[in-house]
Design a protein around this motif. Sequence first.
Motif, PDB file in Angstrom:
ATOM      1  N   GLU A  55       0.531  -0.961  -0.054  1.00 18.08           N
ATOM      2  CA  GLU A  55      -0.135  -0.120   0.086  1.00 18.08           C
ATOM      3  C   GLU A  55       1.102   1.273   0.150  1.00 18.08           C
ATOM      4  OE1 GLU A  55      -0.489  -1.423   3.578  1.00 18.08           O
ATOM      5  OE2 GLU A  55      -0.171  -2.498   2.144  1.00 18.08           O
ATOM      6  N   ALA A  56       2.070   1.452  -0.250  1.00 16.35           N
ATOM      7  CA  ALA A  56       2.740   2.221   0.012  1.00 16.35           C
ATOM      8  C   ALA A  56       2.959   3.098  -1.346  1.00 16.35           C
ATOM      9  CB  ALA A  56       4.179   1.921   0.743  1.00 16.35           C
ATOM     10  N   ILE A  57       3.267   2.521  -2.121  1.00 17.44           N
ATOM     11  CA  ILE A  57       2.217   2.942  -3.771  1.00 17.44           C
ATOM     12  C   ILE A  57       1.963   3.921  -3.930  1.00 17.44           C
ATOM     13  CG2 ILE A  57       1.480   1.074  -4.923  1.00 17.44           C
ATOM     14  CD1 ILE A  57       3.991   3.113  -6.364  1.00 17.44           C
ATOM     15  N   LEU A  58       0.562   3.149  -3.119  1.00 16.34           N
ATOM     16  CA  LEU A  58      -0.271   4.577  -2.844  1.00 16.34           C
ATOM     17  C   LEU A  58      -0.886   5.863  -2.396  1.00 16.34           C
ATOM     18  CD1 LEU A  58      -3.503   2.001  -2.546  1.00 16.34           C
ATOM     19  CD2 LEU A  58      -2.831   2.073  -5.034  1.00 16.34           C
ATOM     20  N   SER A  59      -0.355   5.503  -1.320  1.00 16.39           N
ATOM     21  CA  SER A  59       0.842   6.806  -0.581  1.00 16.39           C
ATOM     22  C   SER A  59       1.414   7.271  -1.367  1.00 16.39           C
ATOM     23  CB  SER A  59       1.629   5.946   0.869  1.00 16.39           C
ATOM     24  OG  SER A  59       0.302   4.986   1.718  1.00 16.39           O
ATOM     25  N   ILE A  60       2.374   7.088  -1.809  1.00 12.89           N
ATOM     26  CA  ILE A  60       3.091   7.871  -2.739  1.00 12.89           C
ATOM     27  C   ILE A  60       2.356   8.747  -3.827  1.00 12.89           C
ATOM     28  CG2 ILE A  60       4.585   7.973  -4.626  1.00 12.89           C
ATOM     29  CD1 ILE A  60       6.079   5.231  -2.935  1.00 12.89           C
ATOM     30  N   ASP A  61       1.042   8.273  -4.419  1.00 17.78           N
ATOM     31  CA  ASP A  61       0.750   8.633  -5.211  1.00 17.78           C
ATOM     32  C   ASP A  61       0.009   9.739  -4.568  1.00 17.78           C
ATOM     33  OD1 ASP A  61       1.265   7.025  -7.182  1.00 17.78           O
ATOM     34  OD2 ASP A  61      -0.701   5.728  -7.331  1.00 17.78           O
ATOM     35  N   ARG A  62      -1.098   9.289  -3.265  1.00 16.16           N
ATOM     36  CA  ARG A  62      -1.640  10.273  -2.742  1.00 16.16           C
ATOM     37  C   ARG A  62      -0.822  11.488  -2.330  1.00 16.16           C
ATOM     38  NH1 ARG A  62      -4.641   5.397  -0.927  1.00 16.16           N
ATOM     39  NH2 ARG A  62      -2.541   5.801   1.017  1.00 16.16           N
ATOM     40  N   ALA A  63      -0.045  11.534  -2.230  1.00 16.62           N
ATOM     41  CA  ALA A  63       1.142  12.385  -1.963  1.00 16.62           C
ATOM     42  C   ALA A  63       1.305  13.805  -2.907  1.00 16.62           C
ATOM     43  CB  ALA A  63       3.144  12.180  -1.658  1.00 16.62           C
ATOM     44  N   LEU A  64       1.463  12.401  -3.667  1.00 17.55           N
ATOM     45  CA  LEU A  64       2.103  13.868  -5.091  1.00 17.55           C
ATOM     46  C   LEU A  64       0.666  14.161  -5.656  1.00 17.55           C
ATOM     47  CD1 LEU A  64       4.369  11.536  -7.058  1.00 17.55           C
ATOM     48  CD2 LEU A  64       5.111  13.922  -5.592  1.00 17.55           C
ATOM     49  N   GLU A  65      -0.653  14.339  -5.145  1.00 16.99           N
ATOM     50  CA  GLU A  65      -2.174  14.561  -5.946  1.00 16.99           C
ATOM     51  C   GLU A  65      -2.224  16.053  -5.418  1.00 16.99           C
ATOM     52  OE1 GLU A  65      -5.201  13.837  -8.580  1.00 16.99           O
ATOM     53  OE2 GLU A  65      -3.740  12.420  -7.826  1.00 16.99           O
ATOM     54  N   GLY A  66      -1.917  16.554  -5.547  1.00 22.12           N
ATOM     55  CA  GLY A  66      -2.535  18.307  -5.450  1.00 22.12           C
ATOM     56  C   GLY A  66      -0.895  19.046  -5.301  1.00 22.12           C
ATOM     57  N   ALA A  67      -0.444  17.775  -5.181  1.00 17.63           N
ATOM     58  CA  ALA A  67       1.345  19.214  -4.939  1.00 17.63           C
ATOM     59  C   ALA A  67       1.517  20.510  -6.013  1.00 17.63           C
ATOM     60  CB  ALA A  67       1.575  18.144  -5.064  1.00 17.63           C
ATOM     61  N   SER A  68       1.910  21.688  -6.277  1.00 18.90           N
ATOM     62  CA  SER A  68       1.482  22.812  -7.388  1.00 18.90           C
ATOM     63  C   SER A  68       2.569  22.054  -8.342  1.00 18.90           C
ATOM     64  CB  SER A  68       1.582  24.026  -6.715  1.00 18.90           C
ATOM     65  OG  SER A  68       2.575  24.468  -7.335  1.00 18.90           O
ATOM     66  N   SER A  69       1.949  22.093  -9.299  1.00 15.81           N
ATOM     67  CA  SER A  69       3.724  22.143 -10.400  1.00 15.81           C
ATOM     68  C   SER A  69       4.426  22.215 -10.724  1.00 15.81           C
ATOM     69  CB  SER A  69       2.373  21.690 -11.891  1.00 15.81           C
ATOM     70  OG  SER A  69       2.496  23.773 -12.348  1.00 15.81           O
ATOM     71  N   SER A  70       5.088  23.152  -9.839  1.00 14.65           N
ATOM     72  CA  SER A  70       5.940  23.933  -9.560  1.00 14.65           C
ATOM     73  C   SER A  70       7.265  24.165  -8.114  1.00 14.65           C
ATOM     74  CB  SER A  70       5.892  25.669  -9.300  1.00 14.65           C
ATOM     75  OG  SER A  70       4.970  25.938  -8.028  1.00 14.65           O
ATOM     76  N   THR A  71       6.272  22.774  -7.512  1.00 13.58           N
ATOM     77  CA  THR A  71       7.091  22.451  -6.379  1.00 13.58           C
ATOM     78  C   THR A  71       8.494  21.609  -6.765  1.00 13.58           C
ATOM     79  OG1 THR A  71       5.199  21.485  -5.710  1.00 13.58           O
ATOM     80  CG2 THR A  71       7.316  20.729  -3.933  1.00 13.58           C
ATOM     81  N   ASP A  72       9.267  21.498  -5.840  1.00 14.68           N
ATOM     82  CA  ASP A  72      10.582  21.026  -7.297  1.00 14.68           C
ATOM     83  C   ASP A  72      11.248  19.964  -6.210  1.00 14.68           C
ATOM     84  OD1 ASP A  72      11.502  21.891  -4.085  1.00 14.68           O
ATOM     85  OD2 ASP A  72      12.893  23.302  -4.491  1.00 14.68           O
ATOM     86  N   THR A  73      12.078  19.305  -6.859  1.00 19.76           N
ATOM     87  CA  THR A  73      12.541  18.408  -6.626  1.00 19.76           C
ATOM     88  C   THR A  73      12.469  17.567  -4.997  1.00 19.76           C
ATOM     89  OG1 THR A  73      13.816  17.563  -8.689  1.00 19.76           O
ATOM     90  CG2 THR A  73      14.156  16.208  -6.279  1.00 19.76           C
ATOM     91  N   ALA A  74      13.256  18.628  -4.453  1.00 19.27           N
ATOM     92  CA  ALA A  74      13.092  18.451  -2.721  1.00 19.27           C
ATOM     93  C   ALA A  74      11.735  18.509  -1.875  1.00 19.27           C
ATOM     94  CB  ALA A  74      14.191  19.859  -2.503  1.00 19.27           C
TER      95      ALA A  74
END
Length: 354
Positions: A39-58
């Motif tokens: 289920e960690a893969i789903l946590s990764i997807d959810r963490a990225l969902e909604g992030a600003s497209s200008s967010t840097d790698t860090a």
Amino acid sequence: MHGEYKVPGGKLVAVDLDVEEGVLRNVRVAGDFFLEPDEAILSIDRALEGASSSTDTAGLADRITAALPESTVMFGLTAEGIGIAVRRALAHATEWSDYDWQLIHEAPQSPALHMALDEVITAEVAAGHRPPTLRVWEWASPAVIIGSFQSLRNEVDPQGAERHGVTVVRRVSGGGAMFVEPGNTITYSLSVPEALVSGLSFADSYAYLDDWVLGALADMGIKAWYQPLNDIATDAGKIAGAAQKRIVGSDGGPGAVLHHVTMSYDIDADKMLEVLRIGKEKLSDKGTRSAKKRVDPLRRQTGLAREAVIERMIDSFRTRHGLTRGKVTDEEMARAEELVRTKFGTEKWTARVP
């Protein structure tokens, strides 16, 4: 949008996503990595969902790390690697497989001509006039190649260079001085479209463009790794140094990156010390006590002839990315020879930082 990134020494990460009103949507992370629990893969997807497209790698990596279950184990995968894949998707980065790679491996050339060929070939790639190119160098004479911003007098002992018949040339990229003699080093250049490293930081692009040669060395039984910023090392010490130069495309071309590497095969360390002024500070910075350890030869680690090492490297690149043999065109050679006359073979350029 689709982005891919092979984590150095790890696995491939692929990210597919949309951008809606400046934020990431429908994010899906995939790849040939290992990850527990499932289920960690789903946590990764959810963490990225909604992030600003200008967010840097860090920033992306921080979101991922904060969202992962405490028991998460990643193998061949890092939060930063996922962030890089996202940034590459947003930058519309290309992949190695998008290109028809060309090999140039020709007769020995003078040191100044090698400098000029690097500039000309990369400019042709930048303009879109030539495919991405792997060029393996052969040296016609011994040389010291100093970085674009190095002081000539600080790096080279002129008496030692004259005594050993060593030509001093200055390259267009930064980094440190390299001592070479015919048959004792393996030098190659990658001239690649800038799109191949889109979404990568300057430091990340070194690791990305070095990854294929780490695989080639592994195929020969050498466990090597990328050592920031621009070294390739093994347990026995440093075996290679890389340098880069960005070149703007002409005629509306896409731009290109020159990434060249010199690998130690069988360096005469005593002679090198008579030609280069290698200070104690530089040696201590590398964590070594002697120059001899810093130039650990590939000959001893592989047990292979230099020509065999080169052939295996070329075969490894061909297996991974495809490679057809090409050559320096007559027009490219003419331009390179003119650059030797007007730039790389002149005292003005070589001593531009006295």
